[in-house]
Design a protein around this motif. Structure first.
Motif, PDB file in Angstrom:
ATOM      1  N   PRO A  32      15.881 -33.973  23.230  1.00 63.76           N
ATOM      2  CA  PRO A  32      16.420 -33.005  24.185  1.00 63.76           C
ATOM      3  C   PRO A  32      16.118 -31.575  23.734  1.00 63.76           C
ATOM      4  O   PRO A  32      16.202 -31.261  22.549  1.00 63.76           O
ATOM      5  N   ASP A  33      15.740 -30.742  24.684  1.00 64.20           N
ATOM      6  CA  ASP A  33      15.409 -29.345  24.403  1.00 64.20           C
ATOM      7  C   ASP A  33      16.672 -28.608  23.972  1.00 64.20           C
ATOM      8  O   ASP A  33      17.620 -28.487  24.753  1.00 64.20           O
ATOM      9  N   PRO A  34      16.712 -28.105  22.727  1.00 65.58           N
ATOM     10  CA  PRO A  34      17.913 -27.407  22.245  1.00 65.58           C
ATOM     11  C   PRO A  34      18.239 -26.151  23.063  1.00 65.58           C
ATOM     12  O   PRO A  34      19.373 -25.693  23.048  1.00 65.58           O
ATOM     13  N   LYS A  35      17.248 -25.591  23.764  1.00 67.18           N
ATOM     14  CA  LYS A  35      17.521 -24.423  24.611  1.00 67.18           C
ATOM     15  C   LYS A  35      18.292 -24.825  25.872  1.00 67.18           C
ATOM     16  O   LYS A  35      18.908 -23.989  26.507  1.00 67.18           O
ATOM     17  N   ARG A  36      18.231 -26.100  26.199  1.00 69.62           N
ATOM     18  CA  ARG A  36      18.856 -26.577  27.436  1.00 69.62           C
ATOM     19  C   ARG A  36      20.117 -27.395  27.167  1.00 69.62           C
ATOM     20  O   ARG A  36      21.035 -27.403  27.978  1.00 69.62           O
ATOM     21  N   TRP A  37      20.131 -28.102  26.071  1.00 67.08           N
ATOM     22  CA  TRP A  37      21.245 -28.997  25.751  1.00 67.08           C
ATOM     23  C   TRP A  37      21.921 -28.533  24.470  1.00 67.08           C
ATOM     24  O   TRP A  37      21.321 -27.879  23.637  1.00 67.08           O
ATOM     25  N   GLU A  38      23.140 -28.942  24.288  1.00 68.40           N
ATOM     26  CA  GLU A  38      23.897 -28.614  23.079  1.00 68.40           C
ATOM     27  C   GLU A  38      23.218 -29.265  21.875  1.00 68.40           C
ATOM     28  O   GLU A  38      23.094 -30.488  21.800  1.00 68.40           O
ATOM     29  N   TYR A  39      22.766 -28.436  20.932  1.00 62.92           N
ATOM     30  CA  TYR A  39      22.015 -28.921  19.768  1.00 62.92           C
ATOM     31  C   TYR A  39      22.806 -29.940  18.960  1.00 62.92           C
ATOM     32  O   TYR A  39      22.276 -30.976  18.584  1.00 62.92           O
ATOM     33  N   THR A  40      24.061 -29.658  18.689  1.00 67.41           N
ATOM     34  CA  THR A  40      24.843 -30.526  17.817  1.00 67.41           C
ATOM     35  C   THR A  40      24.990 -31.932  18.380  1.00 67.41           C
ATOM     36  O   THR A  40      25.063 -32.892  17.626  1.00 67.41           O
ATOM     37  N   ILE A  46      16.976 -34.868  17.142  1.00 67.69           N
ATOM     38  CA  ILE A  46      16.066 -33.729  17.018  1.00 67.69           C
ATOM     39  C   ILE A  46      15.490 -33.671  15.606  1.00 67.69           C
ATOM     40  O   ILE A  46      14.274 -33.513  15.427  1.00 67.69           O
ATOM     41  N   GLU A  47      16.325 -33.815  14.606  1.00 67.39           N
ATOM     42  CA  GLU A  47      15.865 -33.745  13.216  1.00 67.39           C
ATOM     43  C   GLU A  47      14.921 -34.896  12.890  1.00 67.39           C
ATOM     44  O   GLU A  47      13.930 -34.706  12.173  1.00 67.39           O
ATOM     45  N   GLU A  48      15.191 -36.085  13.408  1.00 69.18           N
ATOM     46  CA  GLU A  48      14.320 -37.229  13.166  1.00 69.18           C
ATOM     47  C   GLU A  48      12.918 -36.984  13.744  1.00 69.18           C
ATOM     48  O   GLU A  48      11.911 -37.219  13.072  1.00 69.18           O
ATOM     49  N   VAL A  49      12.864 -36.487  14.963  1.00 69.46           N
ATOM     50  CA  VAL A  49      11.571 -36.204  15.595  1.00 69.46           C
ATOM     51  C   VAL A  49      10.855 -35.074  14.859  1.00 69.46           C
ATOM     52  O   VAL A  49       9.656 -35.175  14.557  1.00 69.46           O
ATOM     53  N   VAL A  53       7.126 -35.093  13.124  1.00 70.45           N
ATOM     54  CA  VAL A  53       6.103 -34.139  13.564  1.00 70.45           C
ATOM     55  C   VAL A  53       5.667 -33.258  12.395  1.00 70.45           C
ATOM     56  O   VAL A  53       4.467 -33.008  12.210  1.00 70.45           O
ATOM     57  N   ASP A  54       6.626 -32.798  11.595  1.00 69.31           N
ATOM     58  CA  ASP A  54       6.314 -31.921  10.464  1.00 69.31           C
ATOM     59  C   ASP A  54       5.462 -32.622   9.401  1.00 69.31           C
ATOM     60  O   ASP A  54       4.752 -31.969   8.634  1.00 69.31           O
ATOM     61  N   ALA A  55       5.513 -33.959   9.358  1.00 67.28           N
ATOM     62  CA  ALA A  55       4.709 -34.712   8.393  1.00 67.28           C
ATOM     63  C   ALA A  55       3.225 -34.685   8.773  1.00 67.28           C
ATOM     64  O   ALA A  55       2.363 -34.849   7.908  1.00 67.28           O
ATOM     65  N   GLN A  56       2.915 -34.470  10.058  1.00 67.36           N
ATOM     66  CA  GLN A  56       1.533 -34.414  10.547  1.00 67.36           C
ATOM     67  C   GLN A  56       1.406 -33.351  11.637  1.00 67.36           C
ATOM     68  O   GLN A  56       1.025 -33.646  12.766  1.00 67.36           O
ATOM     69  N   PRO A  57       1.699 -32.100  11.325  1.00 69.84           N
ATOM     70  CA  PRO A  57       1.746 -31.080  12.372  1.00 69.84           C
ATOM     71  C   PRO A  57       0.440 -30.887  13.128  1.00 69.84           C
ATOM     72  O   PRO A  57       0.446 -30.548  14.317  1.00 69.84           O
ATOM     73  N   GLU A  58      -0.691 -31.120  12.458  1.00 79.74           N
ATOM     74  CA  GLU A  58      -1.981 -30.937  13.131  1.00 79.74           C
ATOM     75  C   GLU A  58      -2.279 -32.052  14.133  1.00 79.74           C
ATOM     76  O   GLU A  58      -3.156 -31.902  14.979  1.00 79.74           O
TER      77      GLU A  58
END
Length: 141
Positions: A32-40, A46-49, A53-58
């Motif tokens: 869910p987009d944190p700008k649209r939905w409550e992050y918490t 969000i952190e899992e995704v 993604v951060d493991a293979q950003p390219e």
């Protein structure tokens, strides 16, 4: 990219998700987009995704939902297809209200043009996603 993958991206964006497309294997990740939905509320997802993604950003391409300005444009463009003057006036009033997204959605969903609206929005979103992907060097479905 397959047509099914393209439509899956459209559906996820329509739900308000940020989508990540893996360049090599076509895997889709989303949250869910944190700008649209409550992050918490979605913090763990969000952190899992983001970790994957951060493991293979390219390898991942991020596709964010359209900004409200773009979504408003879709609704305005749809008005050009409305022949019923009463409905057109009602939808125009909804767009100029304090809560245009909510009132437009309610007005169109209660009308005979509900399916026309959904088809129009889906076609627009498919074209929008295809343009975004092509701008990033990928070919859409």
């Amino acid at each position: 990219m397959s047509e099914d993958t393209l439509w899956e991206i459209v559906d996820l964006l329509d739900q308000g998700d940020v989508v990540y497309f893996h360049r090599e294997n076509g895997e889709l990740l989303s949250h869910p987009d944190p700008k649209r939905w409550e992050y918490t509320e979605y913090e763990e997802q969000i952190e899992e995704v983001k970790t994957r993604v951060d493991a293979q950003p390219e390898q991942y391409i991020a596709i964010e939902p359209p900004e409200p300005k773009e979504a408003f444009y879709i609704m305005e463009a749809f008005l050009n297809n409305v022949q019923d003057e009463h409905l057109k006036r009602h939808l125009t009033e909804a767009l100029h209200s304090k809560k245009p997204f909510r009132y437009f959605r309610t007005a169109v969903e209660d009308s005979a043009m509900r399916e026309d609206w959904l088809d129009f929005k889906d076609a627009w979103m498919k074209m929008w996603v295809t343009d975004k992907l092509e701008g990033m060097g990928l070919k859409g479905g």
